[in-house]
Scaffold this motif. Structure first.
Motif, PDB file in Angstrom:
ATOM      1  N   ARG A   4      -3.487 -18.342   4.251  1.00  0.00           N
ATOM      2  CA  ARG A   4      -4.763 -18.460   3.564  1.00  0.00           C
ATOM      3  C   ARG A   4      -5.712 -19.427   4.253  1.00  0.00           C
ATOM      4  O   ARG A   4      -6.814 -19.642   3.793  1.00  0.00           O
ATOM      5  CB  ARG A   4      -4.530 -18.906   2.113  1.00  0.00           C
ATOM      6  N   THR A   5      -5.277 -20.060   5.338  1.00  0.00           N
ATOM      7  CA  THR A   5      -6.204 -20.862   6.118  1.00  0.00           C
ATOM      8  C   THR A   5      -7.077 -19.960   6.980  1.00  0.00           C
ATOM      9  O   THR A   5      -8.075 -20.388   7.530  1.00  0.00           O
ATOM     10  CB  THR A   5      -5.463 -21.857   7.030  1.00  0.00           C
ATOM     11  N   LEU A   6      -6.695 -18.707   7.132  1.00  0.00           N
ATOM     12  CA  LEU A   6      -7.506 -17.755   7.874  1.00  0.00           C
ATOM     13  C   LEU A   6      -8.695 -17.348   7.015  1.00  0.00           C
ATOM     14  O   LEU A   6      -8.658 -17.437   5.792  1.00  0.00           O
ATOM     15  CB  LEU A   6      -6.684 -16.503   8.212  1.00  0.00           C
ATOM     16  N   SER A   7      -9.783 -16.883   7.671  1.00  0.00           N
ATOM     17  CA  SER A   7     -10.908 -16.370   6.903  1.00  0.00           C
ATOM     18  C   SER A   7     -10.464 -15.111   6.173  1.00  0.00           C
ATOM     19  O   SER A   7      -9.543 -14.419   6.586  1.00  0.00           O
ATOM     20  CB  SER A   7     -12.098 -16.083   7.818  1.00  0.00           C
ATOM     21  N   ASP A   8     -11.120 -14.757   5.076  1.00  0.00           N
ATOM     22  CA  ASP A   8     -10.655 -13.727   4.149  1.00  0.00           C
ATOM     23  C   ASP A   8     -10.302 -12.389   4.778  1.00  0.00           C
ATOM     24  O   ASP A   8      -9.221 -11.866   4.532  1.00  0.00           O
ATOM     25  CB  ASP A   8     -11.678 -13.540   3.031  1.00  0.00           C
ATOM     26  N   ARG A  10      -9.470 -11.607   7.798  1.00  0.00           N
ATOM     27  CA  ARG A  10      -8.314 -11.758   8.689  1.00  0.00           C
ATOM     28  C   ARG A  10      -7.034 -11.918   7.877  1.00  0.00           C
ATOM     29  O   ARG A  10      -6.005 -11.314   8.177  1.00  0.00           O
ATOM     30  CB  ARG A  10      -8.536 -12.945   9.628  1.00  0.00           C
ATOM     31  N   ALA A  11      -7.097 -12.764   6.836  1.00  0.00           N
ATOM     32  CA  ALA A  11      -5.928 -12.951   5.982  1.00  0.00           C
ATOM     33  C   ALA A  11      -5.553 -11.649   5.285  1.00  0.00           C
ATOM     34  O   ALA A  11      -4.378 -11.292   5.180  1.00  0.00           O
ATOM     35  CB  ALA A  11      -6.210 -14.044   4.946  1.00  0.00           C
ATOM     36  N   ARG A  12      -6.569 -10.896   4.816  1.00  0.00           N
ATOM     37  CA  ARG A  12      -6.305  -9.654   4.100  1.00  0.00           C
ATOM     38  C   ARG A  12      -5.699  -8.610   5.033  1.00  0.00           C
ATOM     39  O   ARG A  12      -4.768  -7.889   4.654  1.00  0.00           O
ATOM     40  CB  ARG A  12      -7.603  -9.126   3.492  1.00  0.00           C
ATOM     41  N   LEU A  13      -6.195  -8.526   6.263  1.00  0.00           N
ATOM     42  CA  LEU A  13      -5.647  -7.559   7.214  1.00  0.00           C
ATOM     43  C   LEU A  13      -4.197  -7.886   7.535  1.00  0.00           C
ATOM     44  O   LEU A  13      -3.342  -6.982   7.580  1.00  0.00           O
ATOM     45  CB  LEU A  13      -6.484  -7.548   8.497  1.00  0.00           C
ATOM     46  N   LEU A  14      -3.900  -9.161   7.745  1.00  0.00           N
ATOM     47  CA  LEU A  14      -2.521  -9.559   8.025  1.00  0.00           C
ATOM     48  C   LEU A  14      -1.622  -9.253   6.833  1.00  0.00           C
ATOM     49  O   LEU A  14      -0.507  -8.731   6.991  1.00  0.00           O
ATOM     50  CB  LEU A  14      -2.474 -11.055   8.357  1.00  0.00           C
ATOM     51  N   GLU A  15      -2.107  -9.548   5.646  1.00  0.00           N
ATOM     52  CA  GLU A  15      -1.347  -9.280   4.431  1.00  0.00           C
ATOM     53  C   GLU A  15      -1.071  -7.786   4.275  1.00  0.00           C
ATOM     54  O   GLU A  15       0.058  -7.368   3.971  1.00  0.00           O
ATOM     55  CB  GLU A  15      -2.136  -9.802   3.224  1.00  0.00           C
ATOM     56  N   LEU A  16      -2.083  -6.959   4.498  1.00  0.00           N
ATOM     57  CA  LEU A  16      -1.920  -5.511   4.357  1.00  0.00           C
ATOM     58  C   LEU A  16      -0.951  -4.960   5.387  1.00  0.00           C
ATOM     59  O   LEU A  16      -0.136  -4.079   5.078  1.00  0.00           O
ATOM     60  CB  LEU A  16      -3.281  -4.821   4.489  1.00  0.00           C
ATOM     61  N   SER A  17      -1.014  -5.457   6.613  1.00  0.00           N
ATOM     62  CA  SER A  17      -0.102  -4.958   7.648  1.00  0.00           C
ATOM     63  C   SER A  17       1.341  -5.288   7.284  1.00  0.00           C
ATOM     64  O   SER A  17       2.250  -4.471   7.498  1.00  0.00           O
ATOM     65  CB  SER A  17      -0.466  -5.552   9.007  1.00  0.00           C
ATOM     66  N   VAL A  64      -7.358   0.960   1.382  1.00  0.00           N
ATOM     67  CA  VAL A  64      -8.133  -0.044   0.647  1.00  0.00           C
ATOM     68  C   VAL A  64      -9.610   0.215   0.858  1.00  0.00           C
ATOM     69  O   VAL A  64     -10.013   0.995   1.723  1.00  0.00           O
ATOM     70  CB  VAL A  64      -7.780  -1.478   1.119  1.00  0.00           C
ATOM     71  N   GLY A  65     -10.429  -0.459   0.074  1.00  0.00           N
ATOM     72  CA  GLY A  65     -11.864  -0.369   0.255  1.00  0.00           C
ATOM     73  C   GLY A  65     -12.291  -1.125   1.506  1.00  0.00           C
ATOM     74  O   GLY A  65     -11.710  -2.164   1.844  1.00  0.00           O
ATOM     75  N   GLU A  66     -13.295  -0.601   2.174  1.00  0.00           N
ATOM     76  CA  GLU A  66     -13.744  -1.216   3.416  1.00  0.00           C
ATOM     77  C   GLU A  66     -14.207  -2.654   3.215  1.00  0.00           C
ATOM     78  O   GLU A  66     -14.095  -3.491   4.105  1.00  0.00           O
ATOM     79  CB  GLU A  66     -14.881  -0.375   4.007  1.00  0.00           C
ATOM     80  N   GLU A  67     -14.725  -2.958   2.006  1.00  0.00           N
ATOM     81  CA  GLU A  67     -15.234  -4.307   1.754  1.00  0.00           C
ATOM     82  C   GLU A  67     -14.146  -5.369   1.846  1.00  0.00           C
ATOM     83  O   GLU A  67     -14.437  -6.554   2.070  1.00  0.00           O
ATOM     84  CB  GLU A  67     -15.910  -4.370   0.379  1.00  0.00           C
ATOM     85  N   GLU A  68     -12.861  -4.962   1.694  1.00  0.00           N
ATOM     86  CA  GLU A  68     -11.774  -5.939   1.785  1.00  0.00           C
ATOM     87  C   GLU A  68     -11.601  -6.467   3.205  1.00  0.00           C
ATOM     88  O   GLU A  68     -10.973  -7.503   3.411  1.00  0.00           O
ATOM     89  CB  GLU A  68     -10.467  -5.328   1.297  1.00  0.00           C
ATOM     90  N   LEU A  69     -12.138  -5.750   4.177  1.00  0.00           N
ATOM     91  CA  LEU A  69     -12.005  -6.162   5.573  1.00  0.00           C
ATOM     92  C   LEU A  69     -13.330  -6.649   6.144  1.00  0.00           C
ATOM     93  O   LEU A  69     -13.473  -6.782   7.350  1.00  0.00           O
ATOM     94  CB  LEU A  69     -11.472  -4.992   6.415  1.00  0.00           C
ATOM     95  N   ARG A  70     -14.279  -6.928   5.256  1.00  0.00           N
ATOM     96  CA  ARG A  70     -15.601  -7.376   5.686  1.00  0.00           C
ATOM     97  C   ARG A  70     -15.777  -8.843   5.351  1.00  0.00           C
ATOM     98  O   ARG A  70     -15.354  -9.305   4.304  1.00  0.00           O
ATOM     99  CB  ARG A  70     -16.681  -6.554   4.996  1.00  0.00           C
ATOM    100  N   GLU A  71     -16.406  -9.587   6.276  1.00  0.00           N
ATOM    101  CA  GLU A  71     -16.701 -10.996   6.029  1.00  0.00           C
ATOM    102  C   GLU A  71     -17.572 -11.111   4.784  1.00  0.00           C
ATOM    103  O   GLU A  71     -18.482 -10.315   4.574  1.00  0.00           O
ATOM    104  CB  GLU A  71     -17.446 -11.620   7.217  1.00  0.00           C
ATOM    105  N   ALA A  72     -17.314 -12.143   3.982  1.00  0.00           N
ATOM    106  CA  ALA A  72     -18.090 -12.330   2.758  1.00  0.00           C
ATOM    107  C   ALA A  72     -19.573 -12.476   3.048  1.00  0.00           C
ATOM    108  O   ALA A  72     -20.420 -12.000   2.302  1.00  0.00           O
ATOM    109  CB  ALA A  72     -17.578 -13.551   1.998  1.00  0.00           C
ATOM    110  N   GLN A  73     -19.902 -13.151   4.169  1.00  0.00           N
ATOM    111  CA  GLN A  73     -21.303 -13.368   4.507  1.00  0.00           C
ATOM    112  C   GLN A  73     -21.709 -12.565   5.734  1.00  0.00           C
ATOM    113  O   GLN A  73     -22.669 -12.892   6.418  1.00  0.00           O
ATOM    114  CB  GLN A  73     -21.573 -14.851   4.757  1.00  0.00           C
ATOM    115  N   GLU A  74     -20.941 -11.508   6.032  1.00  0.00           N
ATOM    116  CA  GLU A  74     -21.271 -10.711   7.211  1.00  0.00           C
ATOM    117  C   GLU A  74     -22.670 -10.150   7.090  1.00  0.00           C
ATOM    118  O   GLU A  74     -23.094  -9.683   6.040  1.00  0.00           O
ATOM    119  CB  GLU A  74     -20.273  -9.562   7.350  1.00  0.00           C
TER     120      GLU A  74
END
Length: 219
Positions: A4-8, A10-17, A64-74
């Motif tokens: 969880r020290t990773l940005s959201d 990145r953390a979500r992609l690692l978690e999903l994999s 998953v929805g594409e928004e889960e892999l998008r930066e919050a402030q992208e």
């Protein structure tokens, strides 16, 4: 669980994999990339963000929805932040500077203040349909056109690219330069100050944040 020290994203992609039991190398190959592509994205932050097509492919594959892999402030630099209030248009001053020198690492992009412009004046300047933000210039490479400390208005409305003065991002570096075509798939980043040599890069390495349409500064 993901770090969880990773940005959201990145953390979500690692978690999903990990949840799907598929390696990052396999997901990279799914995108037609080299096997270390997503490992570098997660651990080293390179690339800074996933390309839209890659993000969509991963989201479909992982269910998953594409928004889960998008930066919050992208794309926060290009969101239309200005507000209209009667005869005035309120333009945010963003808490960042665009380097007119070697390049500045982008910091925060929150609005800390505003300018108010007459709607009539904007129309006279051909900016009635512009999506404006104000940022400051840092450095001397655009002198005498733009000076250190000048405030510039950038129009972030999506338009076809044409040569001119733009705020651009290359990697995590934000800068203001004259951007010109330099052949197929290439652009040149040019300074007004001749002490700074031109820089030529691949067009897909440059993100056009907005076109500079006005400047203001001390006399």
């Amino acid at each position: 669980m993901a770090d969880r020290t990773l940005s959201d994203p990145r953390a979500r992609l690692l978690e999903l994999s990990q949840e799907r039991g598929v390696s990052l190398a396999s997901l990279s190959e799914l995108l037609g990339r080299n096997p270390s592509y997503l490992q570098q994205f997660i651990r080293k932050g390179s690339p800074r963000k996933l390309e839209e097509q890659d993000r969509a492919t991963l989201a479909r594959f992982l269910g998953v929805g594409e928004e889960e892999l998008r930066e919050a402030q992208e794309n926060s630099y290009v969101k239309p932040l200005q507000r209209e209030t009667g005869e005035w248009v309120v333009v945010p001053r963003l808490d960042l500077g665009a380097s007119a020198g070697p390049g500045r690492v982008a910091g925060g992009e929150a609005a800390f203040d505003t300018f108010r412009f007459s709607r009539r004046w904007l129309e006279e300047q051909g900016l009635a349909r512009a999506e404006l933000s104000a940022i400051r210039v840092e450095g001397d490479s655009m002198e005498p056109l733009l000076n250190d400390g000048d405030e510039i208005l950038i129009d972030r409305a999506p338009r076809a690219f044409r040569d001119g003065i733009h705020v651009v991002r290359v990697g995590d570096t934000l800068m203001v330069k004259r951007v010109a075509s330099a052949g197929p798939g290439r652009v040149a980043l040019l300074s007004q100050n001749l002490a700074y040599p031109p820089v030529e890069v691949a067009a897909d390495e440059v993100e056009i944040i907005g076109r500079v349409v006005w400047k203001g500064g001390r006399v």
